[in-house]
Design a protein around this motif. Sequence first.
Motif, short mmCIF file in Angstrom:
data_model
loop_
_atom_site.label_atom_id
_atom_site.label_comp_id
_atom_site.label_asym_id
_atom_site.label_seq_id
_atom_site.Cartn_x
_atom_site.Cartn_y
_atom_site.Cartn_z
N ALA A 323 0.76 -1.23 -0.02
CA ALA A 323 -0.01 -0.10 -0.13
C ALA A 323 0.73 1.30 0.00
O ALA A 323 0.52 2.18 -0.72
N VAL A 324 1.91 1.23 0.74
CA VAL A 324 2.64 2.56 0.85
C VAL A 324 3.36 2.87 -0.44
O VAL A 324 3.58 3.91 -1.06
N THR A 325 4.06 1.57 -0.99
CA THR A 325 4.71 1.81 -2.51
C THR A 325 3.74 2.22 -3.64
O THR A 325 4.12 2.93 -4.51
N GLY A 326 2.39 1.75 -3.38
CA GLY A 326 1.49 2.24 -4.45
C GLY A 326 1.06 3.68 -4.30
O GLY A 326 1.12 4.61 -5.21
N MET A 327 1.06 4.15 -2.86
CA MET A 327 0.86 5.60 -2.59
C MET A 327 2.13 6.35 -3.12
O MET A 327 1.92 7.55 -3.72
N LEU A 328 3.33 5.92 -3.01
CA LEU A 328 4.44 6.65 -3.01
C LEU A 328 4.73 6.54 -4.66
O LEU A 328 5.16 7.59 -5.37
N ASP A 329 4.14 5.75 -5.67
CA ASP A 329 4.21 5.70 -7.14
C ASP A 329 3.27 6.74 -7.60
O ASP A 329 3.50 7.39 -8.33
N ARG A 330 2.16 6.86 -7.14
CA ARG A 330 0.93 7.83 -7.31
C ARG A 330 1.67 9.12 -7.00
O ARG A 330 1.57 10.19 -8.06
N TRP A 331 2.31 9.45 -6.12
CA TRP A 331 2.96 10.75 -5.63
C TRP A 331 3.99 11.10 -6.69
O TRP A 331 4.24 12.39 -7.21
N ARG A 334 2.67 12.08 -10.07
CA ARG A 334 1.88 13.32 -10.39
C ARG A 334 3.02 14.41 -10.44
O ARG A 334 2.89 15.44 -10.73
#
Length: 349
Positions: A323-331, A334
């Motif tokens: 979950a954290v890596t997914g959030m990091l990828d989106r940030w 962007r």
Amino acid sequence: MGVKQALRSLDAFPRAEDHLMQKTQSGAFVSVLGLVIMTTLFVHELRYYLTTYTVHQMSVDLKRGETLPIHINMTFPSLPCDVISVDAIDMSGKHEVDLDTNIWKLRLNSDGYILGTEYLSDLVEKGHTSHKHDDDKSRHEDLTSHFDGLDEGGKETVMSVKQALKNGEGCRVYGVLDVQRVAGNFHISVHGLNIFVAQMIFEGATHVNVSHVIHELSFGPKYPGIHNPLDGTSRIIQKGSGTFKYYIKVVPTEYNYLSKEILPTNQFSVTEYFSPMHEFDRTWPAVYFLYDLSPIIVTIKEERRSFLHFITRLCAVLGGTFAVTGMLDRWMYRLVEAVVKPNAKIGYR
């Protein structure tokens, strides 16, 4: 069709078309980083699962009639083996002088190297009938007459011991004492000698140097994690002499392995006291170990975490990392998009 459509509406992981997915360098970097982190956490959790832990319990000790094994391994760098005796006394009234069963003595030279092995000292054996080191009534007797009263073997032994002292001989004492499971003490000293023989050899109690090194002292077999506080203890007297006393509280212990094997043993705590020797003291120097037994027994059990516990922790750490890596990828996507798009518009103009 209605049922399939209803089931499809419950899908929590919808799939996008391949042509709608966009792969980026930042996404690849985050994916590799996340894989490394998840692999590291998986190995850590696996080791944590396979590692056993111990649970301590206390209860009243109900054992009766058993013996207490005492493992000793000590070095006396300033006393020859011929004058050292291991004596034991307990609250039941049992008193043994110069124990030789399962006790060995190694002669050491001034550099600590082994010269030979002694099982029982002739001098100590002859002194059993006159064990009076706490009584100085006969201290003013003519020692020469007592020396003349010895047989040739005794005289030679006295002279050889005095020569060993001049040469700096020491002694290593090791073995196992099996004593009654009651309070008592054992001590290592020259108390087994006839007092006149001791006076001939040392010319006074203040010249008896009981410096010692305790390599090992335990009250039973070792178990994982045990700490014997006297192991490696060194007490060296540079000048004069004195008596060392170690007050030991023995705690009965049982160690239960995962294999259901039970190891009965003991652990202990200790305090020590040193009493310097003065010229007119009636006692002779010694190293005392005074022990008493605790009425409480400690039971230590090895246990392993359940597989369900392992799976729960594994899902938590891997899912959290994903979950954290997914959030990091989106940030990161962007951020890159916010930087690249304005530059592209400027270049187009």
